[in-house]
Design a protein around this motif. Structure first.
Motif, mmCIF file in Angstrom:
data_model
loop_
_atom_site.group_PDB
_atom_site.id
_atom_site.type_symbol
_atom_site.label_atom_id
_atom_site.label_comp_id
_atom_site.label_asym_id
_atom_site.label_seq_id
_atom_site.Cartn_x
_atom_site.Cartn_y
_atom_site.Cartn_z
ATOM 1 N N ALA A 147 26.406 64.358 -15.225
ATOM 2 C CA ALA A 147 27.293 63.776 -14.223
ATOM 3 C C ALA A 147 27.225 64.612 -12.952
ATOM 4 O O ALA A 147 27.646 65.774 -12.956
ATOM 5 C CB ALA A 147 28.722 63.724 -14.746
ATOM 6 N N PRO A 148 26.690 64.077 -11.851
ATOM 7 C CA PRO A 148 26.599 64.871 -10.618
ATOM 8 C C PRO A 148 27.939 65.381 -10.117
ATOM 9 O O PRO A 148 27.982 66.349 -9.357
ATOM 10 C CB PRO A 148 25.973 63.880 -9.620
ATOM 11 C CG PRO A 148 25.244 62.886 -10.469
ATOM 12 C CD PRO A 148 26.074 62.753 -11.713
ATOM 13 N N ALA A 149 29.030 64.742 -10.536
ATOM 14 C CA ALA A 149 30.352 65.187 -10.098
ATOM 15 C C ALA A 149 30.788 66.481 -10.768
ATOM 16 O O ALA A 149 31.751 67.112 -10.335
ATOM 17 C CB ALA A 149 31.384 64.097 -10.375
ATOM 18 N N PRO A 343 28.351 61.348 -22.096
ATOM 19 C CA PRO A 343 28.550 61.833 -20.721
ATOM 20 C C PRO A 343 28.821 60.741 -19.681
ATOM 21 O O PRO A 343 29.201 61.052 -18.556
ATOM 22 C CB PRO A 343 27.227 62.557 -20.419
ATOM 23 C CG PRO A 343 26.726 62.986 -21.751
ATOM 24 C CD PRO A 343 27.078 61.871 -22.661
ATOM 25 N N ARG A 344 28.643 59.476 -20.060
ATOM 26 C CA ARG A 344 29.006 58.381 -19.153
ATOM 27 C C ARG A 344 30.432 57.910 -19.378
ATOM 28 O O ARG A 344 30.915 57.012 -18.683
ATOM 29 C CB ARG A 344 28.057 57.192 -19.351
ATOM 30 C CG ARG A 344 26.670 57.358 -18.764
ATOM 31 C CD ARG A 344 25.910 56.039 -18.848
ATOM 32 N NE ARG A 344 26.627 54.980 -18.149
ATOM 33 C CZ ARG A 344 26.690 53.707 -18.567
ATOM 34 N NH1 ARG A 344 26.112 53.346 -19.701
ATOM 35 N NH2 ARG A 344 27.341 52.813 -17.860
ATOM 36 N N GLY A 345 31.104 58.467 -20.365
ATOM 37 C CA GLY A 345 32.432 57.973 -20.677
ATOM 38 C C GLY A 345 32.379 56.678 -21.465
ATOM 39 O O GLY A 345 33.251 55.818 -21.317
ATOM 40 N N TYR A 346 31.390 56.564 -22.351
ATOM 41 C CA TYR A 346 31.184 55.356 -23.150
ATOM 42 C C TYR A 346 31.259 55.698 -24.630
ATOM 43 O O TYR A 346 30.601 56.640 -25.095
ATOM 44 C CB TYR A 346 29.823 54.741 -22.826
ATOM 45 C CG TYR A 346 29.463 53.534 -23.661
ATOM 46 C CD1 TYR A 346 30.040 52.291 -23.399
ATOM 47 C CD2 TYR A 346 28.539 53.640 -24.701
ATOM 48 C CE1 TYR A 346 29.704 51.175 -24.158
ATOM 49 C CE2 TYR A 346 28.197 52.530 -25.467
ATOM 50 C CZ TYR A 346 28.788 51.299 -25.187
ATOM 51 O OH TYR A 346 28.451 50.203 -25.946
ATOM 52 N N GLU A 352 33.795 47.478 -26.226
ATOM 53 C CA GLU A 352 34.672 46.630 -25.411
ATOM 54 C C GLU A 352 35.490 47.434 -24.411
ATOM 55 O O GLU A 352 36.024 46.869 -23.434
ATOM 56 C CB GLU A 352 35.604 45.821 -26.323
ATOM 57 C CG GLU A 352 36.750 46.590 -26.949
ATOM 58 C CD GLU A 352 36.348 47.403 -28.187
ATOM 59 O OE1 GLU A 352 37.254 48.021 -28.803
ATOM 60 O OE2 GLU A 352 35.139 47.442 -28.533
ATOM 61 N N ARG A 353 35.587 48.752 -24.609
ATOM 62 C CA ARG A 353 36.351 49.593 -23.687
ATOM 63 C C ARG A 353 35.546 49.964 -22.448
ATOM 64 O O ARG A 353 36.094 50.491 -21.470
ATOM 65 C CB ARG A 353 36.818 50.865 -24.413
ATOM 66 C CG ARG A 353 37.768 50.616 -25.578
ATOM 67 C CD ARG A 353 39.170 50.284 -25.120
ATOM 68 N NE ARG A 353 39.778 51.436 -24.468
ATOM 69 C CZ ARG A 353 40.449 52.398 -25.115
ATOM 70 N NH1 ARG A 353 40.601 52.321 -26.437
ATOM 71 N NH2 ARG A 353 40.982 53.395 -24.462
ATOM 72 N N GLY A 354 34.230 49.727 -22.481
ATOM 73 C CA GLY A 354 33.398 49.979 -21.314
ATOM 74 C C GLY A 354 33.100 51.454 -21.083
ATOM 75 O O GLY A 354 33.432 52.311 -21.900
ATOM 76 N N ALA A 355 32.491 51.749 -19.942
ATOM 77 C CA ALA A 355 32.115 53.109 -19.557
ATOM 78 C C ALA A 355 32.802 53.481 -18.252
ATOM 79 O O ALA A 355 33.134 52.617 -17.439
ATOM 80 C CB ALA A 355 30.605 53.237 -19.418
ATOM 81 N N VAL A 356 32.981 54.774 -18.061
ATOM 82 C CA VAL A 356 33.596 55.269 -16.825
ATOM 83 C C VAL A 356 32.561 55.356 -15.708
ATOM 84 O O VAL A 356 32.824 54.956 -14.571
ATOM 85 C CB VAL A 356 34.224 56.658 -17.055
ATOM 86 C CG1 VAL A 356 34.779 57.227 -15.748
ATOM 87 C CG2 VAL A 356 35.315 56.588 -18.109
#
Length: 364
Positions: A147-149, A343-346, A352-356
């Protein structure tokens, strides 16, 4: 005016720091009430985190007056540790996969501004980390984290086999987890927070008893070793592994303290239960950082050592420089949301909750 709590009387400083290796909370207990009128601590030599250092005397970076206290601006006050029982959720975590950037005899937390002062460290995450690193120099910088952030700096003592330095290969697993039972109470790290986990001067017994100890040194079928095993199976799939967890409760007042630990605490057990909650002295629940490191070394391990000494001298450092919106989104979705995220928040078990983050690991 600087906020000063848990300040140690000069005569107790050295012994309290050495005693703290078994549990972060011991320093606050030894300190007694804060004396707001006390003068700045003078040069006091103490052995802490494996370094003989003069505490509270080095003006540098984020600590302009050199007293060792870096206040949180604004401080987080009025927080009551949550003792609530949340909805069942087996996982509440996400990964921050970060690769090695470089090695150096620097430590911007313990020896700020003093190049070459420490033993050799292996750095991950922010590519610019050195002895002069500050919140401003790290924030928004280049990183080897997916994550570049995440421009945070992560480091640990370098590993050697004889005179050969052995570096972890590829992204290393750095977990951000809930350390308290009520995972819904976890909030993001404040910008600039930093701390040291463990103590290189600890004995084997102290390392085993450390609250951050998980499974010790591992290789092949060998687990729970307090020191590096003398041998490991000579197979391509065998590496030397170690996991260690950081304290996750914050006093809300300081981004750093002279010992680099007493502003943080491990959770405590709620009386009469098996639930973990933050103590009243450190009421703010933050993510629990867990290093899960792997070194490509096996076979005869008799010459394998750390730059800080024996295997039980392992410790690590964290210096937060996440972009705030991204970290909050990851914490809220994955930790507070009770998911097991990559690391994508998935969470692949909860699609069904998706990714950040998007395919470039950035917040849309």
């Amino acid at each position: 005016m600087r906020l000063r709590t848990q300040r140690l009387p000069a005569l107790l400083l050295g012994t309290a720091l050495v005693a703290s290796v078994l549990g972060i909370g011991t320093i606050a207990a030894a300190a007694g009430p804060d004396d707001a009128t006390s003068t700045r601590t003078t040069a006091t030599s103490a052995v802490h985190t494996g370094h003989t250092m003069a505490l509270s005397t080095q003006a540098s970076g984020d600590d302009a007056d050199g007293d060792g206290y870096i206040p949180a601006v604004p401080p987080v006050t009025g927080v009551t540790p949550s003792s609530a029982t949340p909805p069942p959720a087996y996982f509440h975590e996400f990964q921050a996969n970060c690769s090695v950037t470089h090695t150096a005899q620097d430590d911007p937390i313990v020896y700020p501004g003093q190049f070459g002062k420490s033993h050799d460290h292996t750095f991950m995450g922010n590519t610019s980390t050195n002895a002069a690193s500050t919140t401003g120099s790290l924030y928004g910088g280049n990183t080897t984290c997916k994550a570049p952030a995440d421009a945070s700096a992560y480091w640990m003592p370098s590993l050697y086999k004889g005179d050969q330095k052995i570096l972890p290969v590829g992204p290393q697993v750095i977990y951000y987890k809930a350390g308290v039972t009520d995972y819904r109470s976890v909030r993001p790290f404040p910008k600039g927070l930093r701390f040291v986990v463990g103590n290189p001067m600890q004995s084997a017994q102290e390392f085993r008893g450390h609250k951050g100890f998980v499974e010790g040194w591992e290789c092949g079928d060998s687990f729970f070793n307090v020191d590096i095993p003398a041998s490991c199976p000579s197979r391509p799939d065998v590496q030397l592994n170690l996991r260690m967890q950081a304290p996750s409760c914050w006093n809300g007042l300081h981004l750093d303290t002279p010992d680099h630990q007493s502003h943080m605490s491990y959770p405590v057990v709620k009386p009469g239960t098996n639930d973990n909650m933050c103590p009243a002295s450190h009421p703010v629940a933050l993510p629990m950082v867990e290093f899960k490191m792997a070194w490509p070394v096996n076979g005869d391990m008799s010459q394998v050592r750390l730059a800080s000494g024996r295997g039980y001298s392992f410790h690590y450092d964290f210096f937060n420089a996440w972009e705030e919106r991204t970290l909050k989104a990851m914490v809220d979705h994955c930790i507070v949301g009770g998911l097991q995220c990559d690391p994508r928040g998935y969470d692949q078990s909860r699609p069904e909750r998706g990714a950040v983050l998007n395919a470039e690991y950035r917040l849309p």
